[in-house]
Design a protein around this motif. Structure first.
Motif, mmCIF file in Angstrom:
data_model
loop_
_atom_site.group_PDB
_atom_site.id
_atom_site.type_symbol
_atom_site.label_atom_id
_atom_site.label_comp_id
_atom_site.label_asym_id
_atom_site.label_seq_id
_atom_site.Cartn_x
_atom_site.Cartn_y
_atom_site.Cartn_z
ATOM 1 N N ASP A 187 19.306 21.712 -34.980
ATOM 2 C CA ASP A 187 19.186 22.055 -36.393
ATOM 3 C C ASP A 187 18.660 20.887 -37.205
ATOM 4 N N THR A 188 19.111 19.680 -36.890
ATOM 5 C CA THR A 188 18.645 18.519 -37.636
ATOM 6 C C THR A 188 17.148 18.325 -37.430
ATOM 7 N N LEU A 189 16.708 18.448 -36.184
ATOM 8 C CA LEU A 189 15.284 18.319 -35.898
ATOM 9 C C LEU A 189 14.495 19.388 -36.644
ATOM 10 N N ALA A 190 15.020 20.616 -36.669
ATOM 11 C CA ALA A 190 14.334 21.687 -37.378
ATOM 12 C C ALA A 190 14.214 21.380 -38.864
ATOM 13 N N LEU A 191 15.242 20.742 -39.425
ATOM 14 C CA LEU A 191 15.200 20.377 -40.841
ATOM 15 C C LEU A 191 14.133 19.323 -41.115
ATOM 16 N N TYR A 192 13.966 18.382 -40.195
ATOM 17 C CA TYR A 192 12.890 17.406 -40.347
ATOM 18 C C TYR A 192 11.562 18.141 -40.533
ATOM 19 N N LEU A 226 11.039 21.269 -41.337
ATOM 20 C CA LEU A 226 11.022 22.107 -42.532
ATOM 21 C C LEU A 226 10.707 21.274 -43.768
ATOM 22 N N CYS A 227 11.333 20.110 -43.863
ATOM 23 C CA CYS A 227 11.125 19.249 -45.038
ATOM 24 C C CYS A 227 9.741 18.614 -45.047
ATOM 25 N N ALA A 228 9.117 18.528 -43.883
ATOM 26 C CA ALA A 228 7.777 17.956 -43.804
ATOM 27 C C ALA A 228 6.736 19.052 -43.616
ATOM 28 N N HIS A 229 6.994 20.197 -44.222
ATOM 29 C CA HIS A 229 6.080 21.330 -44.077
ATOM 30 C C HIS A 229 4.718 20.992 -44.683
ATOM 31 N N PRO A 230 3.632 21.423 -44.039
ATOM 32 C CA PRO A 230 2.292 21.084 -44.530
ATOM 33 C C PRO A 230 2.003 21.546 -45.953
ATOM 34 N N SER A 231 2.744 22.525 -46.455
ATOM 35 C CA SER A 231 2.505 23.016 -47.805
ATOM 36 C C SER A 231 3.010 22.055 -48.875
ATOM 37 N N LEU A 232 3.786 21.049 -48.468
ATOM 38 C CA LEU A 232 4.319 20.074 -49.422
ATOM 39 C C LEU A 232 3.420 18.847 -49.496
ATOM 40 N N THR A 233 3.381 18.231 -50.675
ATOM 41 C CA THR A 233 2.711 16.946 -50.791
ATOM 42 C C THR A 233 3.548 15.897 -50.071
ATOM 43 N N HIS A 234 2.941 14.759 -49.745
ATOM 44 C CA HIS A 234 3.686 13.706 -49.066
ATOM 45 C C HIS A 234 4.872 13.241 -49.909
ATOM 46 N N THR A 235 4.661 13.110 -51.220
ATOM 47 C CA THR A 235 5.736 12.658 -52.099
ATOM 48 C C THR A 235 6.903 13.639 -52.086
ATOM 49 N N SER A 236 6.598 14.923 -52.155
ATOM 50 C CA SER A 236 7.653 15.938 -52.149
ATOM 51 C C SER A 236 8.354 15.997 -50.800
ATOM 52 N N ALA A 237 7.593 15.842 -49.730
ATOM 53 C CA ALA A 237 8.183 15.876 -48.397
ATOM 54 C C ALA A 237 9.158 14.720 -48.203
ATOM 55 N N VAL A 238 8.785 13.547 -48.690
ATOM 56 C CA VAL A 238 9.673 12.390 -48.588
ATOM 57 C C VAL A 238 10.955 12.630 -49.372
ATOM 58 N N THR A 290 13.144 15.267 -47.677
ATOM 59 C CA THR A 290 13.741 14.726 -46.460
ATOM 60 C C THR A 290 14.929 13.829 -46.782
ATOM 61 N N LEU A 291 14.773 12.975 -47.787
ATOM 62 C CA LEU A 291 15.871 12.088 -48.173
ATOM 63 C C LEU A 291 17.062 12.877 -48.679
ATOM 64 N N ARG A 292 16.813 13.973 -49.369
ATOM 65 C CA ARG A 292 17.901 14.777 -49.926
ATOM 66 C C ARG A 292 18.577 15.613 -48.837
ATOM 67 N N ALA A 293 17.782 16.367 -48.078
ATOM 68 C CA ALA A 293 18.355 17.331 -47.143
ATOM 69 C C ALA A 293 18.761 16.711 -45.812
ATOM 70 N N VAL A 294 17.974 15.790 -45.301
ATOM 71 C CA VAL A 294 18.276 15.181 -44.008
ATOM 72 C C VAL A 294 18.993 13.847 -44.183
ATOM 73 N N GLY A 295 18.574 13.081 -45.186
ATOM 74 C CA GLY A 295 19.192 11.782 -45.402
ATOM 75 C C GLY A 295 20.514 11.846 -46.124
ATOM 76 N N GLY A 343 12.104 27.339 -37.165
ATOM 77 C CA GLY A 343 11.244 27.881 -36.133
ATOM 78 C C GLY A 343 9.826 28.064 -36.629
ATOM 79 N N GLN A 344 9.598 27.844 -37.944
ATOM 80 C CA GLN A 344 8.263 27.882 -38.520
ATOM 81 C C GLN A 344 8.004 26.548 -39.222
ATOM 82 N N PRO A 345 8.034 25.470 -38.474
ATOM 83 C CA PRO A 345 8.010 24.147 -39.098
ATOM 84 C C PRO A 345 6.616 23.574 -39.251
ATOM 85 N N GLY A 346 6.564 22.425 -39.912
ATOM 86 C CA GLY A 346 5.353 21.630 -39.908
ATOM 87 C C GLY A 346 5.240 20.932 -38.562
#
Length: 386
Positions: free
Chosen positions: A97-102, A104-116, A119-124, A159-162
């Motif tokens: 699940d943690t890997l899947a969240l990585y 998900l948070c780094a999905h290609p539809s997000l800008t790099h700034t938003s992905a970071v 990721t810090l909020r949901a995974v960090g 299961g539909q990740p970046g």
């Protein structure tokens, strides 16, 4: 009340808990809110009633919080009935699940700034306030950024990740933010990359972790007692952390033996060669240039081309470095600083001083600007430099 940033248990377990909720069918945004509420409750209750299984406790409480949030929305009542039929306590799923969240948070539809930020909020497990402080922006601005990111991935299921390169780039960007506010983002990036390395088998993950550790090993030597930036050539190498260097080299060797070279492995190899030299004079610049050639073939990056020119200047002399610099656009970040260094090595102090001043004006942070300004002033004091 916010979760203490140094609470290792909560920070380690939170991503897995969020992953369980999302895997059970919760939408990302509501699930993330539910986990945050569960973490707040944990801070209060665990002082007097510590659980025997932190993850199971958090899953149970977060799931109840999610159901409460779902019940409050009349439009979701049909969905609530379906969710209520799911086991409330149930097993605390141990899938990746943690890997899947990585991903998900780094999905290609997000800008790099938003992905970071996501990721810090949901995974960090960092709070919005902590992330805002680290990026030196108002908390309201960061809250909006994270909210937009959560809405963007709201309908994306596990299961539909970046892809993995996007995840690694996100972690690399976090690492490069360094430290500001009360959150050490470099250390946070290392912690998250360790987690990723534990659940995925890819040599580039090991390469990135090695690169982070090798750079982090030099951290204490980068700032002098006066608070000023100390360039690599002038750092006190006895202050480099040999434990991190050794771990980084081991990780790099394990990655390289897989014979699937990627950009992070190549960068780590360059960092390892710097770390292996006890003095500046012992640096194997010829081999560093060879690794820059490999990295350039992989990325065709103008920044890599710039750094390669500086390395050529060290290996073959400043004239050769300046010739290589001719292949780099002068709009590339830190171009003027690289040109200044090579001109100084070539004995053209007047040109170097002018270029150092130009580089200082374009610097992105105060420490770098101060260093470059002082370099320009130092050269201007030399005879014949004006």
């Amino acid at each position: 009340m916010t979760v203490a940033p140094d609470d290792a248990v909560l920070r380690e377990v939170a991503p897995a808990v969020l992953g369980v909720l999302v895997r059970r069918g919760a939408d990302f945004a509501t699930a993330e809110d539910a986990v945050q509420e569960a973490l707040i409750e944990a801070v209060v209750r665990w002082k007097s009633e510590p659980p025997t299984d932190a993850k199971a406790w958090l899953v149970t409480v977060a799931w109840r919080k999610f159901l409460d949030l779902t019940r409050s929305d009349v439009a979701r009542r049909g969905r609530e009935e379906r969710l209520l039929a799911e086991p409330e306590a149930g097993p605390t799923e141990s899938a990746d699940d943690t890997l899947a969240l990585y991903f998900l948070c780094a999905h290609p539809s997000l800008t790099h700034t938003s992905a970071v930020a996501l990721t810090l909020r949901a995974v960090g497990g960092l709070t919005t306030r902590q992330i805002a402080a680290a990026y030196l922006v108002p908390e309201s601005t960061m809250a909006q950024r994270i909210s937009r990111a959560k809405r963007t991935v709201a309908d994306v299921r596990l299961g539909q990740p970046g892809d993995l390169p996007t995840v690694l780039l996100t972690l690399y960007l976090v690492f490069n933010e360094g430290h500001s506010g009360d959150v050490d983002l470099a250390a946070e990036a290392i912690r998250l990359t360790r987690q990723l390395a534990a659940v995925t088998d890819d040599p580039e993950v090991g390469g990135l972790l090695a690169l982070m550790l090798l750079h982090h090993a030099r951290r204490d030597a980068r700032i002098g007692a006066d608070g000023r930036l100390v360039p690599l050539a002038k750092q006190d190498r006895t202050r480099w952390r040999t434990d991190l260097i050794a771990e980084g080299v081991d990780l790099l060797q394990a990655a390289l033996i897989r014979d699937a070279l990627g950009p992070y492995q190549a960068q780590a190899a360059i960092a390892a060669l710097h770390a292996d030299a006890h003095t500046v004079a012992e640096t194997d610049w010829v081999q560093i240039v060879e690794w820059y050639d490999e990295l350039l073939a992989l990325t065709d990056s103008p920044v890599v081309r710039l750094n390669r020119a500086v390395a050529i200047g060290q290996a073959d002399g400043p004239r050769a470095g300046l010739a290589a610099l001719d292949d780099v656009e002068n709009t590339v970040p830190r171009y003027a600083a690289a040109a200044a260094f090579l001109h100084e090595q070539d004995g053209d102090m007047a040109t170097a001083a002018t270029l150092y001043a130009e580089a200082a004006a374009a610097a992105q942070n105060l420490a770098e600007r101060d260093h470059l300004t002082r370099e320009a002033a130092r050269l201007r004091q030399l005879p014949g430099s004006r």
